[in-house]
Design a protein around this motif. Structure first.
Motif, PDB file in Angstrom:
ATOM      1  N   ALA A  60       0.828  -1.201   0.000  1.00 26.89           N
ATOM      2  CA  ALA A  60       0.000   0.000   0.000  1.00 26.89           C
ATOM      3  C   ALA A  60       0.865   1.256   0.000  1.00 26.89           C
ATOM      4  O   ALA A  60       1.302   1.714   1.054  1.00 26.89           O
ATOM      5  N   PRO A  61       1.110   1.822  -1.175  1.00 27.13           N
ATOM      6  CA  PRO A  61       1.831   3.087  -1.243  1.00 27.13           C
ATOM      7  C   PRO A  61       0.987   4.220  -0.653  1.00 27.13           C
ATOM      8  O   PRO A  61      -0.227   4.265  -0.846  1.00 27.13           O
ATOM      9  N   VAL A  62       1.636   5.104   0.081  1.00 26.01           N
ATOM     10  CA  VAL A  62       0.959   6.283   0.616  1.00 26.01           C
ATOM     11  C   VAL A  62       0.958   7.346  -0.470  1.00 26.01           C
ATOM     12  O   VAL A  62       1.994   7.632  -1.066  1.00 26.01           O
ATOM     13  N   GLY A  63      -0.203   7.904  -0.751  1.00 22.60           N
ATOM     14  CA  GLY A  63      -0.334   8.928  -1.783  1.00 22.60           C
ATOM     15  C   GLY A  63      -0.904   8.352  -3.058  1.00 22.60           C
ATOM     16  O   GLY A  63      -0.302   7.484  -3.666  1.00 22.60           O
ATOM     17  N   ARG A  64      -2.087   8.830  -3.458  1.00 19.69           N
ATOM     18  CA  ARG A  64      -2.708   8.290  -4.663  1.00 19.69           C
ATOM     19  C   ARG A  64      -2.924   9.342  -5.746  1.00 19.69           C
ATOM     20  O   ARG A  64      -3.225   9.021  -6.880  1.00 19.69           O
ATOM     21  N   ASP A  65      -2.772  10.603  -5.396  1.00 15.99           N
ATOM     22  CA  ASP A  65      -3.018  11.658  -6.380  1.00 15.99           C
ATOM     23  C   ASP A  65      -1.778  11.943  -7.233  1.00 15.99           C
ATOM     24  O   ASP A  65      -1.890  12.290  -8.400  1.00 15.99           O
ATOM     25  N   TRP A 139      -7.012  -2.967  -7.433  1.00 10.44           N
ATOM     26  CA  TRP A 139      -6.449  -1.658  -7.090  1.00 10.44           C
ATOM     27  C   TRP A 139      -7.546  -0.925  -6.342  1.00 10.44           C
ATOM     28  O   TRP A 139      -8.597  -0.653  -6.904  1.00 10.44           O
ATOM     29  N   ILE A 140      -7.324  -0.648  -5.079  1.00 11.47           N
ATOM     30  CA  ILE A 140      -8.365  -0.035  -4.249  1.00 11.47           C
ATOM     31  C   ILE A 140      -7.835   1.260  -3.659  1.00 11.47           C
ATOM     32  O   ILE A 140      -6.784   1.274  -3.008  1.00 11.47           O
ATOM     33  N   GLU A 141      -8.559   2.342  -3.885  1.00 15.14           N
ATOM     34  CA  GLU A 141      -8.181   3.614  -3.279  1.00 15.14           C
ATOM     35  C   GLU A 141      -8.756   3.658  -1.867  1.00 15.14           C
ATOM     36  O   GLU A 141      -9.950   3.427  -1.664  1.00 15.14           O
ATOM     37  N   VAL A 142      -7.879   3.921  -0.898  1.00 12.22           N
ATOM     38  CA  VAL A 142      -8.275   3.985   0.505  1.00 12.22           C
ATOM     39  C   VAL A 142      -7.789   5.324   1.039  1.00 12.22           C
ATOM     40  O   VAL A 142      -6.590   5.503   1.295  1.00 12.22           O
ATOM     41  N   GLY A 143      -8.703   6.273   1.177  1.00 14.03           N
ATOM     42  CA  GLY A 143      -8.297   7.600   1.621  1.00 14.03           C
ATOM     43  C   GLY A 143      -7.245   8.164   0.695  1.00 14.03           C
ATOM     44  O   GLY A 143      -7.408   8.196  -0.517  1.00 14.03           O
ATOM     45  N   GLY A 144      -6.104   8.575   1.264  1.00 14.52           N
ATOM     46  CA  GLY A 144      -5.028   9.138   0.464  1.00 14.52           C
ATOM     47  C   GLY A 144      -4.017   8.105   0.011  1.00 14.52           C
ATOM     48  O   GLY A 144      -2.935   8.469  -0.452  1.00 14.52           O
ATOM     49  N   SER A 145      -4.321   6.829   0.152  1.00 19.54           N
ATOM     50  CA  SER A 145      -3.401   5.765  -0.232  1.00 19.54           C
ATOM     51  C   SER A 145      -4.026   4.860  -1.282  1.00 19.54           C
ATOM     52  O   SER A 145      -5.196   4.996  -1.622  1.00 19.54           O
ATOM     53  N   VAL A 146      -3.218   3.937  -1.762  1.00 19.60           N
ATOM     54  CA  VAL A 146      -3.671   2.940  -2.723  1.00 19.60           C
ATOM     55  C   VAL A 146      -3.329   1.563  -2.153  1.00 19.60           C
ATOM     56  O   VAL A 146      -2.231   1.346  -1.654  1.00 19.60           O
ATOM     57  N   LEU A 147      -4.276   0.655  -2.213  1.00 18.09           N
ATOM     58  CA  LEU A 147      -4.043  -0.726  -1.819  1.00 18.09           C
ATOM     59  C   LEU A 147      -3.906  -1.533  -3.110  1.00 18.09           C
ATOM     60  O   LEU A 147      -4.852  -1.644  -3.887  1.00 18.09           O
ATOM     61  N   ILE A 148      -2.707  -2.052  -3.346  1.00 17.99           N
ATOM     62  CA  ILE A 148      -2.433  -2.797  -4.569  1.00 17.99           C
ATOM     63  C   ILE A 148      -2.374  -4.276  -4.228  1.00 17.99           C
ATOM     64  O   ILE A 148      -1.540  -4.705  -3.429  1.00 17.99           O
ATOM     65  N   LEU A 149      -3.280  -5.043  -4.809  1.00 20.71           N
ATOM     66  CA  LEU A 149      -3.345  -6.483  -4.588  1.00 20.71           C
ATOM     67  C   LEU A 149      -2.782  -7.188  -5.815  1.00 20.71           C
ATOM     68  O   LEU A 149      -3.158  -6.880  -6.949  1.00 20.71           O
TER      69      LEU A 149
END
Length: 196
Positions: A60-65, A139-149
């Motif tokens: 889960a990388p922090v920062g999705r924008d 690929w799920i956006e969670v708040g300001g992060s991305v959850l990559i499965l």
């Protein structure tokens, strides 16, 4: 025991609270390849196993924008390799956390050898005891992060850590992330029998 209650931000920051309280965390040393052929290698300590059927791991990388190279490469190619970090390569892993220009590869910058993958295009770390080739599962956006499965489609395991075709934890010296600049080794091990 006295406790202090409050919102996550009242303990310095939500990041600091979670990254210190949830320890040790596995480190996913993620290798990807950009659409223009640059191999990227970066460590992620928000990483774990999600499922076994199908076999799925996550980071889960922090920062999705404003995506960094690794998540952008996964978004573009839908492939990555999760390389397990062991004590013998922890210094190299740490060196790949430096910020480099997009067109520069961490493999080349620190001089770590690549090994070809079998199913996916990104290379794996040749010195990694375990490397899991993955295709994007979700690929799920969670708040300001991305959850990559990622679904594990191929595995590489050094025979030196296998006993009866299974990974032997006594031979696999993985490293976990703590907080700040601290890490933990799995050298200090103990066993507890599960209750029946």
């Amino acid at each position: 025991m006295a406790t202090r209650d409050g919102s996550p931000d009242e303990f310095g920051s939500a990041y600091r609270l979670l990254s210190t309280a949830i320890t040790p965390r596995p480190i996913g040393w993620i290798s990807t390849t950009s659409t223009d052929g640059v191999d990227n290698l970066a460590p992620y300590s928000f990483c774990n196993v999600v499922a076994v059927d199908p076999p799925v791991v996550m980071f889960a990388p922090v920062g999705r924008d404003d995506l960094k190279n690794t998540p952008q490469n996964v978004a573009d190619t839908e492939e990555f390799v999760l390389n397990t970090v062991t004590h013998d390569i922890v210094e190299a892993m740490n060196a790949t956390s430096a910020t480099l220009p997009h067109e520069e590869s961490e493999f080349d910058h620190i001089g770590i050898d690549r090994a070809e993958s079998v199913v996916v295009d990104p290379p794996r770390v040749a010195a990694a005891t375990v490397a899991l080739e993955c295709e994007l599962y979700d690929w799920i956006e969670v708040g300001g992060s991305v959850l990559i499965l990622g679904e594990v489609v191929h595995a590489h395991v050094d025979e030196a850590v296998l006993t009866d075709d299974k990974i032997d934890i006594d031979d696999l010296d993985t490293v976990g992330r703590l907080a700040g600049s601290y890490y933990a080794s799995t050298r200090d091990r103990f066993s507890l029998d599960r209750p029946r």
